[in-house]
Design a protein around this motif. Structure first.
Motif, PDB file in Angstrom:
ATOM      1  N   LYS A  76      22.603  26.034  63.102  1.00 22.74           N
ATOM      2  CA  LYS A  76      23.511  25.226  63.920  1.00 22.74           C
ATOM      3  C   LYS A  76      23.119  23.768  63.841  1.00 22.74           C
ATOM      4  N   GLY A  77      24.096  22.895  64.056  1.00 22.34           N
ATOM      5  CA  GLY A  77      23.834  21.470  63.972  1.00 22.34           C
ATOM      6  C   GLY A  77      22.751  21.058  64.954  1.00 22.34           C
ATOM      7  N   ARG A  78      21.823  20.230  64.478  1.00 22.13           N
ATOM      8  CA  ARG A  78      20.697  19.796  65.312  1.00 22.13           C
ATOM      9  C   ARG A  78      20.909  18.387  65.864  1.00 22.13           C
ATOM     10  N   GLY A  79      22.127  17.857  65.692  1.00 24.27           N
ATOM     11  CA  GLY A  79      22.394  16.503  66.172  1.00 24.27           C
ATOM     12  C   GLY A  79      22.813  16.462  67.630  1.00 24.27           C
ATOM     13  N   GLY A  80      22.893  17.622  68.273  1.00 20.95           N
ATOM     14  CA  GLY A  80      23.208  17.649  69.691  1.00 20.95           C
ATOM     15  C   GLY A  80      24.374  18.541  70.057  1.00 20.95           C
ATOM     16  N   VAL A  87      29.834  27.048  58.913  1.00 21.30           N
ATOM     17  CA  VAL A  87      31.267  27.055  59.247  1.00 21.30           C
ATOM     18  C   VAL A  87      31.879  25.718  58.848  1.00 21.30           C
ATOM     19  N   LYS A  88      31.183  24.631  59.201  1.00 24.90           N
ATOM     20  CA  LYS A  88      31.672  23.301  58.808  1.00 24.90           C
ATOM     21  C   LYS A  88      31.847  23.226  57.292  1.00 24.90           C
ATOM     22  N   TRP A  89      30.856  23.716  56.578  1.00 27.90           N
ATOM     23  CA  TRP A  89      30.899  23.625  55.113  1.00 27.90           C
ATOM     24  C   TRP A  89      32.025  24.465  54.530  1.00 27.90           C
ATOM     25  N   CYS A 105      24.429  11.939  55.833  1.00 29.76           N
ATOM     26  CA  CYS A 105      23.368  12.400  56.710  1.00 29.76           C
ATOM     27  C   CYS A 105      23.307  11.472  57.913  1.00 29.76           C
ATOM     28  N   ASN A 106      23.473  12.044  59.078  1.00 28.84           N
ATOM     29  CA  ASN A 106      23.441  11.264  60.308  1.00 28.84           C
ATOM     30  C   ASN A 106      21.987  11.059  60.735  1.00 28.84           C
ATOM     31  N   ALA A 107      21.491   9.867  60.457  1.00 28.85           N
ATOM     32  CA  ALA A 107      20.104   9.514  60.785  1.00 28.85           C
ATOM     33  C   ALA A 107      20.106   8.306  61.703  1.00 28.85           C
ATOM     34  N   ASP A 108      21.111   8.258  62.587  1.00 25.85           N
ATOM     35  CA  ASP A 108      21.245   7.081  63.445  1.00 25.85           C
ATOM     36  C   ASP A 108      20.279   7.143  64.632  1.00 25.85           C
ATOM     37  N   GLU A 109      19.954   8.348  65.044  1.00 26.26           N
ATOM     38  CA  GLU A 109      18.940   8.594  66.093  1.00 26.26           C
ATOM     39  C   GLU A 109      18.760   7.457  67.099  1.00 26.26           C
ATOM     40  N   MET A 110      19.749   7.272  67.949  1.00 23.85           N
ATOM     41  CA  MET A 110      19.638   6.215  68.965  1.00 23.85           C
ATOM     42  C   MET A 110      19.754   6.731  70.393  1.00 23.85           C
ATOM     43  N   ARG A 193      24.196   0.220  67.073  1.00 27.94           N
ATOM     44  CA  ARG A 193      25.162   0.616  68.099  1.00 27.94           C
ATOM     45  C   ARG A 193      25.088   2.136  68.167  1.00 27.94           C
ATOM     46  N   TYR A 194      24.845   2.649  69.371  1.00 30.89           N
ATOM     47  CA  TYR A 194      24.723   4.101  69.583  1.00 30.89           C
ATOM     48  C   TYR A 194      25.968   4.834  69.092  1.00 30.89           C
ATOM     49  N   ILE A 195      27.136   4.223  69.256  1.00 30.36           N
ATOM     50  CA  ILE A 195      28.384   4.888  68.902  1.00 30.36           C
ATOM     51  C   ILE A 195      28.444   5.208  67.403  1.00 30.36           C
ATOM     52  N   CYS A 196      27.676   4.491  66.582  1.00 36.95           N
ATOM     53  CA  CYS A 196      27.640   4.791  65.143  1.00 36.95           C
ATOM     54  C   CYS A 196      27.200   6.226  64.876  1.00 36.95           C
ATOM     55  N   GLY A 197      26.520   6.855  65.824  1.00 34.26           N
ATOM     56  CA  GLY A 197      26.076   8.234  65.629  1.00 34.26           C
ATOM     57  C   GLY A 197      27.197   9.241  65.764  1.00 34.26           C
ATOM     58  N   GLU A 198      28.287   8.870  66.401  1.00 36.03           N
ATOM     59  CA  GLU A 198      29.450   9.761  66.483  1.00 36.03           C
ATOM     60  C   GLU A 198      30.033   9.850  65.080  1.00 36.03           C
ATOM     61  N   GLU A 199      30.344  11.061  64.627  1.00 35.90           N
ATOM     62  CA  GLU A 199      30.527  11.209  63.185  1.00 35.90           C
ATOM     63  C   GLU A 199      31.695  10.421  62.594  1.00 35.90           C
ATOM     64  N   THR A 200      32.777  10.257  63.325  1.00 39.47           N
ATOM     65  CA  THR A 200      33.884   9.493  62.740  1.00 39.47           C
ATOM     66  C   THR A 200      33.649   7.985  62.874  1.00 39.47           C
ATOM     67  N   VAL A 232      29.450  15.533  57.568  1.00 39.86           N
ATOM     68  CA  VAL A 232      28.410  14.802  58.289  1.00 39.86           C
ATOM     69  C   VAL A 232      27.464  15.815  58.916  1.00 39.86           C
ATOM     70  N   ASN A 233      26.198  15.710  58.599  1.00 34.70           N
ATOM     71  CA  ASN A 233      25.196  16.557  59.242  1.00 34.70           C
ATOM     72  C   ASN A 233      23.984  15.743  59.646  1.00 34.70           C
ATOM     73  N   ASN A 234      23.328  16.236  60.666  1.00 34.27           N
ATOM     74  CA  ASN A 234      22.110  15.619  61.166  1.00 34.27           C
ATOM     75  C   ASN A 234      20.931  15.849  60.196  1.00 34.27           C
ATOM     76  N   VAL A 235      19.951  14.968  60.275  1.00 31.37           N
ATOM     77  CA  VAL A 235      18.750  15.068  59.437  1.00 31.37           C
ATOM     78  C   VAL A 235      18.094  16.447  59.561  1.00 31.37           C
ATOM     79  N   GLU A 236      17.845  16.853  60.804  1.00 30.07           N
ATOM     80  CA  GLU A 236      17.106  18.106  61.010  1.00 30.07           C
ATOM     81  C   GLU A 236      17.922  19.308  60.542  1.00 30.07           C
ATOM     82  N   THR A 237      19.243  19.253  60.709  1.00 30.86           N
ATOM     83  CA  THR A 237      20.103  20.331  60.216  1.00 30.86           C
ATOM     84  C   THR A 237      19.882  20.503  58.714  1.00 30.86           C
ATOM     85  N   LEU A 238      19.965  19.383  57.993  1.00 32.96           N
ATOM     86  CA  LEU A 238      19.847  19.430  56.536  1.00 32.96           C
ATOM     87  C   LEU A 238      18.446  19.873  56.117  1.00 32.96           C
TER      88      LEU A 238
HETATM   89  C1  FMN Z   1      27.954   8.764  71.039  1.00 34.16           C
HETATM   90  C2  FMN Z   1      27.439   9.786  70.086  1.00 34.16           C
HETATM   91  C3  FMN Z   1      26.270   9.541  69.381  1.00 34.16           C
HETATM   92  C4  FMN Z   1      25.773  10.476  68.482  1.00 34.16           C
HETATM   93  N1  FMN Z   1      24.633  10.187  67.820  1.00 34.16           N
HETATM   94  C5  FMN Z   1      24.166  11.064  66.898  1.00 34.16           C
HETATM   95  C6  FMN Z   1      22.994  10.764  66.152  1.00 34.16           C
HETATM   96  O1  FMN Z   1      22.374   9.715  66.299  1.00 34.16           O
HETATM   97  N2  FMN Z   1      22.569  11.683  65.243  1.00 34.16           N
HETATM   98  C7  FMN Z   1      23.240  12.850  65.039  1.00 34.16           C
HETATM   99  O2  FMN Z   1      22.837  13.631  64.207  1.00 34.16           O
HETATM  100  N3  FMN Z   1      24.343  13.163  65.723  1.00 34.16           N
HETATM  101  C8  FMN Z   1      24.828  12.296  66.652  1.00 34.16           C
HETATM  102  N4  FMN Z   1      25.981  12.603  67.324  1.00 34.16           N
HETATM  103  C9  FMN Z   1      26.683  13.858  66.994  1.00 34.16           C
HETATM  104  C10 FMN Z   1      27.606  13.655  65.794  1.00 34.16           C
HETATM  105  O3  FMN Z   1      28.878  13.236  66.247  1.00 34.16           O
HETATM  106  C11 FMN Z   1      27.810  14.932  64.986  1.00 34.16           C
HETATM  107  O4  FMN Z   1      28.137  15.964  65.850  1.00 34.16           O
HETATM  108  C12 FMN Z   1      26.611  15.342  64.190  1.00 34.16           C
HETATM  109  O5  FMN Z   1      26.156  14.301  63.393  1.00 34.16           O
HETATM  110  C13 FMN Z   1      26.960  16.508  63.320  1.00 34.16           C
HETATM  111  O6  FMN Z   1      25.812  16.972  62.656  1.00 34.16           O
HETATM  112  P1  FMN Z   1      25.152  18.377  62.980  1.00 34.16           P
HETATM  113  O7  FMN Z   1      26.274  19.359  63.129  1.00 34.16           O
HETATM  114  O8  FMN Z   1      24.306  18.649  61.805  1.00 34.16           O
HETATM  115  O9  FMN Z   1      24.383  18.219  64.243  1.00 34.16           O
HETATM  116  C14 FMN Z   1      26.474  11.689  68.264  1.00 34.16           C
HETATM  117  C15 FMN Z   1      27.648  11.936  68.983  1.00 34.16           C
HETATM  118  C16 FMN Z   1      28.132  11.008  69.886  1.00 34.16           C
HETATM  119  C17 FMN Z   1      29.386  11.302  70.620  1.00 34.16           C
END
Ligand code: FMN
Ligand code: SF4
Ligand code: FES
Lengths: 460, 173
Positions: A76-80, A87-89, A105-110, A193-200, A232-238
């Motif tokens: 499962k996704g580790r980004g939260g 399933v995503k793939w 790879c979502n490595a924004d970690e904020m 910007r924290y919002i950069c972590g949201e995948e879109t 888009v996947n999180n670092v730990e997921t990958l």
């Molecule tokens: C405001 C906001 C910030 C987020 N920041 C991160 C982030 O820094 N790293 C991350 O992996 N996912 C973050 N997410 C979740 C991503 O939108 C997305 O669900 C995730 O990157 C998908 O990867 P995963 O399924 O491997 O977890 C954030 C979501 C929101 C709404």
């Protein structure tokens, strides 16, 4: 060979992951780590079974088989958010006539209290690169980007160095493992910007635009970066993918504790008023109490646990009575809460709940992209009310107003998940610690101001 | 191009305001463009390249960057103002990024901020009169298990206290 100088000593992430007992069979994410945190580059990574998962995936399996295995393994996704990666793939558009797309790879970690991806990238960049090669193969991505937060300068150096090593060794570029599969990878650093972590929003940011989230559908798997299918996947997921490819699904399913519906291990943490804050690779289903007591050494001398937040600033404040909860999504689902990132924060009796919440909402209000009203207006308003309550100058009705803000910014009312995540701690704090809010209402029977009662947390 | 910048360029002060990218800066930006599908994606990286020279991005640099990227200056300006680590005001020789997020908040952020204020005379967003330090707010530095944390320029510091804070800063002249 390289113009990039890796950072081999003095890494910020040197910590408890480097000293805890660990083994290849039980700690797929951390067994290779060196005690002194010196990063694992190509030769060492290969000598420790590195790239064997990628070799098997690319030379023995079809892309669909890889996605199916990841799905069956239940990573499962580790980004939260915890969405199943396989399933995503399997939903990524691919096939005849469809252009090859991107793997991000979502490595924004904020998110406040999140410090796990930093460790993986600083110390084990090839684990991430290997995971990305496999994911790219499964999703037919021709190019990958690691979207890294700008402050992670050591991670950037070590990732870039490792990418060059991998390219020179033919692990990136054309015809990887002689299979005819091409994939290249770049490190992209953000600018805060924290919002950069949201995948879109991340996709917009990558394209060089302001990081506003995009409407879904279309989902990124259909049309993402530059209009092409994007995953888009999180670092730990990958980083979980290589071991599943190398060791198999059955092995992976044997890692978690009984009762956990999530498979594998998770980087978990405890910070705040604990004796030994840290980060540990632990099986899903372990209890929060075990993490706190057996790993973080319990509360600091003389302090008593009052509340904890299980997984980042966007998760609920839970009372100490919940400490025996299992760290897995169904464990938190049972109390209608979320585990988030599993990096927990412990608060004791000297921590003012109102002050901590105020700090969280200040962060969230500042990071809102401003697109939707409940988020743009509601969060700053909550900060104003919380500041008043914190100073003992709340007015009757303020708590009810906060509850209304919580309701309005809740799931389904906003464009992205920032707002629901922002107000979930507030809603739970009012639910479980209402007396601390009431204490800050001027005409209430309890006169003490929370800030005055807790000198360790002055008001800003 | 936005009217703001066309005004600047047609004004008498155009020569004085004209911002020249160095050959190296231009080459770095062009190399970055090669990593992306189109030049626009290199906007943030280009601004960071410019920021390396003076520590911040002056208004006059925006059209210069836009020209290399081949996109409107207003788009570059939009990006430059959105991202908090692109600085649009002059900064001191060293940037202190003091984490103000919740774990550091619980572990004494306000005391550290107070210490900087009393020792250096600056609060968040301010620069010392000798231009040595600028104090910038930053969210969680991903170092929460060693909180409180800060960065000075590119260096990260952990487990700060009012006692060790000033000796860390002492090293930055
Ligand atoms: C405001 C906001 C910030 C987020 N920041 C991160 C982030 O820094 N790293 C991350 O992996 N996912 C973050 N997410 C979740 C991503 O939108 C997305 O669900 C995730 O990157 C998908 O990867 P995963 O399924 O491997 O977890 C954030 C979501 C929101 C709404
Ligand atoms: S919820 Fe907040 S951050 Fe998300 S799109 Fe709306 S305003 Fe922007
Ligand atoms: S909250 Fe300060 S480093 Fe994470």
């Amino acid at each position: 060979m390289s113009l990039i100088t890796p950072v081999t000593s003095g890494l910020t992430s040197l910590g408890t992951c480097n000293s805890m007992p660990r083994a290849p069979e039980t700690h797929p994410l951390t067994w290779r780590l060196n005690d002194d945190a010196s990063p694992i580059f190509l030769d060492e990574y290969r000598s420790k079974n590195g790239y064997e998962g990628a070799r098997r995936a690319l030379t023995e399996l079809t892309p669909d088989q890889v996605a199916a295995e990841v799905k069956e393994a239940g990573i499962k996704g580790r980004g939260g958010a915890g969405f199943p990666a396989g399933v995503k793939w399997s939903l990524t558009m691919k096939g005849e006539g469809i252009p090859r797309g991107y793997l991000l790879c979502n490595a924004d970690e904020m998110e406040p209290n999140t410090y796990k991806d930093r460790m993986l990238m600083e110390q084990q960049p090839h684990l991430l690169i290997e995971g990305m090669i496999i994911a790219a193969y499964a999703n037919n991505s021709y190019r990958g980007y690691i979207f890294l937060r700008g402050e992670y300068v050591h991670a950037a150096a070590n990732l870039r160095y490792a990418v060059e090593e991998a390219r020179a060794a033919g692990l990136l570029g054309k015809d990887i493992f002689g299979t005819g599969f091409d994939f290249d990878l770049f490190v992209h650093t953000g600018a805060g910007r924290y919002i950069c972590g949201e995948e879109t929003a991340l996709i917009n940011s990558l394209e060089g635009k302001r990081a506003n989230p995009r409407a879904k559908p279309p989902f990124p798997g259909q049309s993402g970066a530059w209009g092409k299918p994007t995953v888009v996947n999180n670092v730990e997921t990958l980083c979980n993918v290589p071991a599943v490819m190398a060791n198999g699904i059955e092995w992976f399913h044997g890692l978690c504790r009984e009762g956990s519906e999530d498979h594998g291990t998770k980087l978990m943490g405890f910070t705040g008023k604990v004796r030994n804050p840290g980060l540990w690779e632990l099986p899903f289903g372990i209890t929060a109490r075990e993490v706190l007591e057996d790993y973080a050494g319990g509360m600091r001398d003389g302090l008593k646990l009052k509340a904890f937040q299980p997984g980042g600033a966007g998760t609920d404040f839970l009372p100490a009575s919940n400490i025996d909860i299992q760290m897995c999504s169904n464990g938190f689902g049972a109390i209608r809460s979320r585990m988030g990132t599993a990096l927990a924060l412990a608060m004791d009796e000297t921590c003012s709940i109102v002050s901590v919440i105020r700090n969280i909402e200040e962060f969230m209000a500042h990071e809102s992209c401003g697109w939707c009203t409940p988020c743009r207006d509601g969060l700053p308003w909550s900060v104003k009310l919380l500041r008043a309550i914190e100073a003992g100058e709340g007015r009757p009705g303020d708590i009810e107003l906060l509850e209304e803000i919580v309701h309005n910014a809740g799931p389904g009312n906003t464009f992205c998940a920032l707002a629901p995540g922002a107000i979930s701690p507030l809603g739970s704090a009012i639910r479980y610690f209402r007396d601390e809010f009431e204490a800050g209402i001027r005409s209430s029977s309890v006169q003490a101001s929370p800030a005055a009662a807790h000198p360790s947390l002055g008001t800003a | 191009m936005s009217s703001l910048y066309s005004d600047l360029i047609t004004s008498d002060r155009a020569e004085a305001l004209k911002y020249e990218l160095t050959e190296e800066e231009r080459a770095e930006i062009i190399a970055e463009i090669g990593h992306y599908e189109n030049p626009r994606a290199a906007s943030i990286e280009a601004l960071k390249i410019v920021q390396k020279r003076q520590g911040w991005v002056p208004d006059e640099a925006i059209p210069a960057v836009a020209e290399v990227l081949g996109i409107p200056a207003s788009d570059v300006e939009g990006v430059a103002t959105f991202y908090s680590q692109i600085f649009r005001q002059p900064v001191g020789r060293h940037i202190i990024r003091l984490c103000d997020s919740m774990v550091c908040f619980i572990n004494g952020y306000e005391t550290l901020r107070g210490k900087i204020k009393s020792e250096l005379g600056i609060d968040v967003g301010q620069t010392t009169s000798d231009d040595r330090f600028t104090l910038i707010p930053v969210v969680c530095l991903g170092n929460c298990d060693k909180s409180p944390a800060m960065m000075v320029d590119d260096d990260t510091y952990s487990n700060l206290s009012p006692d060790n804070l000033m000796s860390v800063l002492e090293a930055y002249k």
